[in-house]
Design a protein around this motif. Structure first.
Motif, mmCIF file in Angstrom:
data_model
loop_
_atom_site.group_PDB
_atom_site.id
_atom_site.type_symbol
_atom_site.label_atom_id
_atom_site.label_comp_id
_atom_site.label_asym_id
_atom_site.label_seq_id
_atom_site.Cartn_x
_atom_site.Cartn_y
_atom_site.Cartn_z
ATOM 1 N N VAL A 158 -5.581 5.611 -0.597
ATOM 2 C CA VAL A 158 -5.740 4.327 -1.499
ATOM 3 C C VAL A 158 -6.976 3.521 -1.232
ATOM 4 C CG1 VAL A 158 -4.457 2.005 -2.096
ATOM 5 C CG2 VAL A 158 -3.159 4.202 -1.577
ATOM 6 N N GLU A 159 -7.770 3.200 -2.105
ATOM 7 C CA GLU A 159 -8.992 2.455 -1.811
ATOM 8 C C GLU A 159 -8.656 1.172 -1.889
ATOM 9 O OE1 GLU A 159 -12.263 3.698 -0.880
ATOM 10 O OE2 GLU A 159 -11.386 5.724 -1.081
ATOM 11 N N THR A 160 -9.121 0.271 -0.773
ATOM 12 C CA THR A 160 -8.984 -1.226 -0.933
ATOM 13 C C THR A 160 -10.451 -1.797 -0.696
ATOM 14 O OG1 THR A 160 -8.883 -1.620 1.288
ATOM 15 C CG2 THR A 160 -6.886 -1.169 0.226
ATOM 16 N N VAL A 167 -7.416 3.725 2.986
ATOM 17 C CA VAL A 167 -6.047 3.628 3.552
ATOM 18 C C VAL A 167 -5.417 4.773 3.263
ATOM 19 C CG1 VAL A 167 -3.942 2.460 4.136
ATOM 20 C CG2 VAL A 167 -5.816 1.162 3.651
ATOM 21 N N THR A 168 -4.904 5.790 4.257
ATOM 22 C CA THR A 168 -4.543 6.994 4.080
ATOM 23 C C THR A 168 -3.212 6.939 4.759
ATOM 24 O OG1 THR A 168 -6.630 8.196 4.145
ATOM 25 C CG2 THR A 168 -4.541 9.535 4.518
ATOM 26 N N VAL A 169 -2.061 7.144 3.846
ATOM 27 C CA VAL A 169 -0.785 7.094 4.200
ATOM 28 C C VAL A 169 -0.446 8.472 4.522
ATOM 29 C CG1 VAL A 169 1.691 6.421 3.591
ATOM 30 C CG2 VAL A 169 -0.243 4.849 2.791
ATOM 31 N N LEU A 194 0.946 -1.260 0.103
ATOM 32 C CA LEU A 194 0.204 0.075 -0.017
ATOM 33 C C LEU A 194 0.693 1.235 -0.074
ATOM 34 C CD1 LEU A 194 -2.601 -1.143 2.656
ATOM 35 C CD2 LEU A 194 -3.136 -0.601 0.278
ATOM 36 N N ILE A 195 1.660 1.334 0.867
ATOM 37 C CA ILE A 195 2.623 2.354 0.892
ATOM 38 C C ILE A 195 3.555 2.599 -0.532
ATOM 39 C CG2 ILE A 195 4.990 3.340 1.771
ATOM 40 C CD1 ILE A 195 3.979 1.752 4.655
ATOM 41 N N SER A 196 3.687 1.798 -1.110
ATOM 42 C CA SER A 196 4.494 1.656 -2.480
ATOM 43 C C SER A 196 3.517 2.394 -3.562
ATOM 44 C CB SER A 196 5.175 0.402 -3.112
ATOM 45 O OG SER A 196 4.078 -0.476 -3.352
ATOM 46 N N GLU A 197 2.375 2.349 -3.383
ATOM 47 C CA GLU A 197 1.478 2.884 -4.323
ATOM 48 C C GLU A 197 1.305 4.450 -4.116
ATOM 49 O OE1 GLU A 197 -2.630 1.325 -4.486
ATOM 50 O OE2 GLU A 197 -1.688 -0.675 -3.936
ATOM 51 N N THR A 198 2.187 4.934 -2.937
ATOM 52 C CA THR A 198 1.992 6.344 -2.550
ATOM 53 C C THR A 198 3.371 6.924 -2.972
ATOM 54 O OG1 THR A 198 2.626 6.175 -0.243
ATOM 55 C CG2 THR A 198 -0.036 6.015 -1.079
ATOM 56 N N ILE A 258 8.710 8.542 10.941
ATOM 57 C CA ILE A 258 7.549 7.655 10.803
ATOM 58 C C ILE A 258 6.391 7.891 9.931
ATOM 59 C CG2 ILE A 258 5.881 6.294 12.318
ATOM 60 C CD1 ILE A 258 7.932 6.602 14.451
ATOM 61 N N VAL A 259 5.988 6.925 9.181
ATOM 62 C CA VAL A 259 4.939 6.932 8.266
ATOM 63 C C VAL A 259 3.688 6.476 9.107
ATOM 64 C CG1 VAL A 259 3.940 6.096 5.907
ATOM 65 C CG2 VAL A 259 6.521 6.763 6.216
ATOM 66 N N LEU A 260 2.612 7.162 9.021
ATOM 67 C CA LEU A 260 1.523 6.785 9.682
ATOM 68 C C LEU A 260 0.464 6.391 8.619
ATOM 69 C CD1 LEU A 260 0.003 6.422 12.129
ATOM 70 C CD2 LEU A 260 -1.208 8.663 11.824
ATOM 71 N N VAL A 261 -0.125 5.048 8.878
ATOM 72 C CA VAL A 261 -0.901 4.203 7.880
ATOM 73 C C VAL A 261 -2.377 4.295 8.570
ATOM 74 C CG1 VAL A 261 -1.325 2.245 6.417
ATOM 75 C CG2 VAL A 261 0.951 3.031 6.828
ATOM 76 N N GLN A 262 -3.208 5.077 8.256
ATOM 77 C CA GLN A 262 -4.618 4.967 8.850
ATOM 78 C C GLN A 262 -5.577 4.347 7.941
ATOM 79 O OE1 GLN A 262 -7.445 7.776 7.821
ATOM 80 N NE2 GLN A 262 -7.577 8.648 9.784
#
Length: 113
Positions: free
Chosen positions: A100-102, A107-109, A33-37, A73-77
């Motif tokens: 990112v929609e799953t 999911v908001t990075v 997911l992070i790699s999509e951002t 730090i990256v927050l993944v919400q």
């Protein structure tokens, strides 16, 4: 999976008990997911699941968590919808973000500029 306040086991992605290891390293799913951002892929991560909370708790908890985290730090919400009211507050505080929609969540990075 983890129990919610009603004792039901819930979890958006896997049957793994935890989505993060103790040293803030993302699981493969979170890393994907992070790699999509545009977020730094090698940064430590924190996970925040606010899917079951009603407004304004997701916004409040996200901003409080960000205030407690180091800048690297990256927050993944994880939320049940895009946090539209959070975006301007993140920009005001010097954060970048992408959602990112799953199938199970939005999911908001979030990462510091």
């Amino acid at each position: 999976m983890w129990p919610n306040m009603f004792g039901e086991r819930v979890g958006p992605f896997t049957t793994e008990r935890e989505h993060m290891t103790s040293n803030h390293q993302p699981t493969e799913q979170i890393a994907a997911l992070i790699s999509e951002t545009g977020a730094p892929g090698d940064a430590p991560t924190e996970r925040l699941d606010v899917q079951s909370l009603g407004p304004p708790k997701p916004l409040k908890q996200t901003l409080e968590r960000l205030a407690d985290l180091d800048d690297d730090i990256v927050l993944v919400q994880f939320n049940d919808r895009a946090p539209q009211h959070l975006y301007p507050k993140l920009e005001d505080r010097g954060y970048e973000y992408e959602s990112v929609e799953t199938d199970d969540a939005t999911v908001t990075v979030i990462w510091h500029r």
